[in-house]
Write an enzyme that holds these catalytic residues in place. Structure first.
Site, PDB file in Angstrom:
ATOM      1  N   LYS A  73       0.812  -0.899  -0.389  1.00  0.00           N
ATOM      2  CA  LYS A  73       0.131  -0.048  -0.080  1.00  0.00           C
ATOM      3  C   LYS A  73       0.556   1.821  -0.158  1.00  0.00           C
ATOM      4  O   LYS A  73       0.361   1.970  -0.814  1.00  0.00           O
ATOM      5  CB  LYS A  73      -0.957   0.126   1.363  1.00  0.00           C
ATOM      6  CG  LYS A  73      -1.725  -1.325   0.998  1.00  0.00           C
ATOM      7  CD  LYS A  73      -2.829  -1.404   2.817  1.00  0.00           C
ATOM      8  CE  LYS A  73      -2.520  -1.414   4.104  1.00  0.00           C
ATOM      9  NZ  LYS A  73      -1.309  -2.345   4.187  1.00  0.00           N
ATOM     10  N   ARG A  81      -9.670   0.216   8.950  1.00  0.00           N
ATOM     11  CA  ARG A  81      -9.502  -1.107   9.226  1.00  0.00           C
ATOM     12  C   ARG A  81     -10.233  -1.940   9.648  1.00  0.00           C
ATOM     13  O   ARG A  81     -10.322  -3.159  10.306  1.00  0.00           O
ATOM     14  CB  ARG A  81      -7.715  -1.585   9.807  1.00  0.00           C
ATOM     15  CG  ARG A  81      -6.672  -1.616   9.217  1.00  0.00           C
ATOM     16  CD  ARG A  81      -6.055  -1.728  10.480  1.00  0.00           C
ATOM     17  NE  ARG A  81      -4.676  -1.737  10.120  1.00  0.00           N
ATOM     18  CZ  ARG A  81      -3.930  -1.260   9.657  1.00  0.00           C
ATOM     19  NH1 ARG A  81      -3.774  -0.041   9.469  1.00  0.00           N
ATOM     20  NH2 ARG A  81      -1.917  -2.113   9.996  1.00  0.00           N
ATOM     21  N   ARG A  92      11.498  -5.454   5.050  1.00  0.00           N
ATOM     22  CA  ARG A  92      11.280  -4.217   4.727  1.00  0.00           C
ATOM     23  C   ARG A  92      12.786  -3.342   6.046  1.00  0.00           C
ATOM     24  O   ARG A  92      12.475  -3.593   6.822  1.00  0.00           O
ATOM     25  CB  ARG A  92       9.831  -4.135   5.115  1.00  0.00           C
ATOM     26  CG  ARG A  92       8.999  -2.508   4.956  1.00  0.00           C
ATOM     27  CD  ARG A  92       7.913  -1.822   5.276  1.00  0.00           C
ATOM     28  NE  ARG A  92       7.294  -2.479   6.504  1.00  0.00           N
ATOM     29  CZ  ARG A  92       6.030  -2.294   6.547  1.00  0.00           C
ATOM     30  NH1 ARG A  92       5.336  -2.189   5.086  1.00  0.00           N
ATOM     31  NH2 ARG A  92       5.307  -2.535   7.203  1.00  0.00           N
ATOM     32  N   ARG A 144      11.059  -1.426  11.185  1.00  0.00           N
ATOM     33  CA  ARG A 144      10.045  -1.023  12.540  1.00  0.00           C
ATOM     34  C   ARG A 144       9.763  -2.494  12.989  1.00  0.00           C
ATOM     35  O   ARG A 144      10.220  -3.568  13.013  1.00  0.00           O
ATOM     36  CB  ARG A 144       8.581  -1.222  11.005  1.00  0.00           C
ATOM     37  CG  ARG A 144       8.226   0.226  11.147  1.00  0.00           C
ATOM     38  CD  ARG A 144       7.009   0.265  10.296  1.00  0.00           C
ATOM     39  NE  ARG A 144       5.608  -0.531  10.938  1.00  0.00           N
ATOM     40  CZ  ARG A 144       4.441  -1.009  10.294  1.00  0.00           C
ATOM     41  NH1 ARG A 144       4.311  -0.137   8.946  1.00  0.00           N
ATOM     42  NH2 ARG A 144       3.552  -1.533  10.475  1.00  0.00           N
ATOM     43  N   ARG A 151      -0.524  -9.209  13.406  1.00  0.00           N
ATOM     44  CA  ARG A 151      -0.765  -8.781  12.508  1.00  0.00           C
ATOM     45  C   ARG A 151      -2.200  -9.551  10.745  1.00  0.00           C
ATOM     46  O   ARG A 151      -3.321  -8.129  10.901  1.00  0.00           O
ATOM     47  CB  ARG A 151       0.097  -7.453  11.852  1.00  0.00           C
ATOM     48  CG  ARG A 151       0.604  -6.623  12.929  1.00  0.00           C
ATOM     49  CD  ARG A 151       1.720  -6.349  12.813  1.00  0.00           C
ATOM     50  NE  ARG A 151       2.264  -5.560  11.668  1.00  0.00           N
ATOM     51  CZ  ARG A 151       3.084  -5.066  10.280  1.00  0.00           C
ATOM     52  NH1 ARG A 151       4.261  -5.676  11.002  1.00  0.00           N
ATOM     53  NH2 ARG A 151       2.775  -4.003   9.975  1.00  0.00           N
TER      54      ARG A 151
HETATM   55  P1  ADP Z   1       2.439  -1.852   3.245  1.00  0.00           P
HETATM   56  O1  ADP Z   1       2.186  -0.098   3.244  1.00  0.00           O
HETATM   57  O2  ADP Z   1       1.106  -2.688   2.524  1.00  0.00           O
HETATM   58  O3  ADP Z   1       2.642  -2.382   4.887  1.00  0.00           O
HETATM   59  P2  ADP Z   1       4.903  -1.490   2.065  1.00  0.00           P
HETATM   60  O4  ADP Z   1       4.543  -0.990   0.960  1.00  0.00           O
HETATM   61  O5  ADP Z   1       5.307  -0.877   3.197  1.00  0.00           O
HETATM   62  O6  ADP Z   1       3.728  -2.090   2.233  1.00  0.00           O
HETATM   63  O7  ADP Z   1       5.314  -2.487   0.961  1.00  0.00           O
HETATM   64  C1  ADP Z   1       5.946  -3.689   2.022  1.00  0.00           C
HETATM   65  C2  ADP Z   1       7.371  -4.334   1.569  1.00  0.00           C
HETATM   66  O8  ADP Z   1       7.306  -4.876   0.364  1.00  0.00           O
HETATM   67  C3  ADP Z   1       8.255  -2.713   1.251  1.00  0.00           C
HETATM   68  O9  ADP Z   1       9.628  -3.698   1.654  1.00  0.00           O
HETATM   69  C4  ADP Z   1       7.524  -3.100  -0.292  1.00  0.00           C
HETATM   70  O10 ADP Z   1       9.155  -2.371  -0.558  1.00  0.00           O
HETATM   71  C5  ADP Z   1       8.183  -4.492  -0.595  1.00  0.00           C
HETATM   72  N1  ADP Z   1       7.127  -4.196  -1.628  1.00  0.00           N
HETATM   73  C6  ADP Z   1       6.239  -3.599  -2.066  1.00  0.00           C
HETATM   74  N2  ADP Z   1       5.086  -4.319  -3.408  1.00  0.00           N
HETATM   75  C7  ADP Z   1       5.938  -5.158  -4.138  1.00  0.00           C
HETATM   76  C8  ADP Z   1       6.180  -6.320  -5.106  1.00  0.00           C
HETATM   77  N3  ADP Z   1       4.908  -5.890  -5.345  1.00  0.00           N
HETATM   78  N4  ADP Z   1       7.068  -7.290  -5.198  1.00  0.00           N
HETATM   79  C9  ADP Z   1       8.012  -7.187  -4.000  1.00  0.00           C
HETATM   80  N5  ADP Z   1       8.423  -6.422  -3.231  1.00  0.00           N
HETATM   81  C10 ADP Z   1       7.325  -4.869  -2.191  1.00  0.00           C
HETATM   82  P1  AMP Z   2       0.214  -0.162   9.811  1.00  0.00           P
HETATM   83  O1  AMP Z   2       1.542   1.356   9.416  1.00  0.00           O
HETATM   84  O2  AMP Z   2      -0.691   0.365   8.768  1.00  0.00           O
HETATM   85  O3  AMP Z   2       1.017  -1.469   9.477  1.00  0.00           O
HETATM   86  O4  AMP Z   2       0.367   0.017  10.862  1.00  0.00           O
HETATM   87  C1  AMP Z   2       1.113   0.126  11.977  1.00  0.00           C
HETATM   88  C2  AMP Z   2       0.184  -0.757  13.300  1.00  0.00           C
HETATM   89  O5  AMP Z   2      -0.848   0.905  13.908  1.00  0.00           O
HETATM   90  C3  AMP Z   2      -1.125  -1.416  12.987  1.00  0.00           C
HETATM   91  O6  AMP Z   2      -0.490  -2.677  13.567  1.00  0.00           O
HETATM   92  C4  AMP Z   2      -1.839  -0.661  14.400  1.00  0.00           C
HETATM   93  O7  AMP Z   2      -1.786  -1.218  15.703  1.00  0.00           O
HETATM   94  C5  AMP Z   2      -2.254   0.488  14.145  1.00  0.00           C
HETATM   95  N1  AMP Z   2      -3.141   0.735  12.655  1.00  0.00           N
HETATM   96  C6  AMP Z   2      -2.441   1.543  12.054  1.00  0.00           C
HETATM   97  N2  AMP Z   2      -3.891   1.524  10.932  1.00  0.00           N
HETATM   98  C7  AMP Z   2      -5.185   1.603  12.244  1.00  0.00           C
HETATM   99  C8  AMP Z   2      -6.245   1.630  11.949  1.00  0.00           C
HETATM  100  N3  AMP Z   2      -6.849   2.271  10.663  1.00  0.00           N
HETATM  101  N4  AMP Z   2      -7.284   0.994  13.253  1.00  0.00           N
HETATM  102  C9  AMP Z   2      -6.564   0.819  14.031  1.00  0.00           C
HETATM  103  N5  AMP Z   2      -4.765   0.637  14.578  1.00  0.00           N
HETATM  104  C10 AMP Z   2      -4.273   1.051  13.410  1.00  0.00           C
END
Ligand code: ADP
Ligand code: AMP
Length: 217
Positions: free
Chosen positions: A13, A88, A127, A160, A171
């Protein structure tokens, strides 16, 4: 245009948001980033969120909804928002719809980026994120040009605390039990677009842009 990006943790995302905000001319609002900012500033909200985030649980709806609605009240959001990580839960989705409707706005599309569970775990364990601008990188699939430094702003990259395997598994459980019902919620409203997120980053971006163009034409 207001768009919701749906997908499990690690679905891409944040990665796609970087491309789409430019493409659509909208503001990226990521609830996780807002919580992490609050935490880095040691605010009451940040400290409350921390106890949930470190376990991989959701922060309670009331607090989360208030935080996001306050963010989208700012004038930069008038031209449209790309929501990432919010809503969410069904309550969050309904609260967002009500708020937007009260201002004669709406969610136009919800894009669900689908990725198999094993790929998600691999992605999250590799990541790295920029401390300054939150751009995500991956040790294998999208490494930075200079190790430990963000390509966009030169900021320091970090991993993270909740990207450990144990917390990631929690998660993912939370995603499938509490967030997945939202997919159906937007589907019933005729707003859902499904995208195969298990392809190269550029291919996913192209698929999303294509779908948004066709569906909004
Ligand atoms: P989200 O925001 O949904 O948690 P991220 O955008 O942070 O996910 O992506 C999670 C990890 O996967 C990051 O390390 C990113 O660089 C990698 N990633 C994102 N899209 C792809 C893809 N299409 N193929 C391989 N790795 C990806
Ligand atoms: P994310 O960066 O989206 O992976 O979110 C990291 C953490 O923040 C999650 O595991 C939750 O603990 C909290 N969080 C983020 N967005 C929400 C949401 N919309 N509702 C509840 N908790 C959230």
């Amino acid at each position: 245009m207001n768009v919701v990006l749906l997908g499990a943790p690690g679905a891409g995302k944040g990665t796609q948001a970087a491309v789409l905000t430019k493409e659509l001319g909208v503001v990226h609002v990521a609830s996780g980033d807002l919580f992490r900012k609050a935490l880095s500033e040691n605010t009451e909200l940040g400290l409350l969120a921390k106890s949930y985030m470190e376990k991989g649980d959701l922060v309670p709806d009331e607090v989360t909804i208030e935080m996001v609605l306050e963010r989208i009240r700012k004038p930069d959001c008038d031209s449209g928002v790309l929501f990432d990580g919010f809503p969410r839960t069904l309550s969050q989705a309904k609260a967002l719809d009500e708020k937007l409707a009260s201002e004669s706005r709406q969610i136009d599309k919800a894009v669900y980026i689908e990725v198999p569970e094993e790929a998600l775990i691999k992605r999250l364990s590799g990541r790295w994120i920029c401390r300054e601008c939150q751009t995500p990188y991956h040790a294998e699939s999208s490494p930075p040009k200079v190790t430990g430094r963000c390509d966009v702003c030169g900021g320091e990259l970090y991993q993270r605390a909740d990207d450990t395997e144990e917390t990631v598994r929690e998660r993912l459980k939370v995603f499938f039990s509490q967030t997945l019902p939202i997919v159906e919620y937007y589907e019933t409203q005729g707003k859902l677009l499904r995208v195969d997120g298990n392809q190269d980053i550029n291919e996913v971006s192209a698929a999303i842009t294509r779908l948004l163009r066709t569906e909004s034409a």
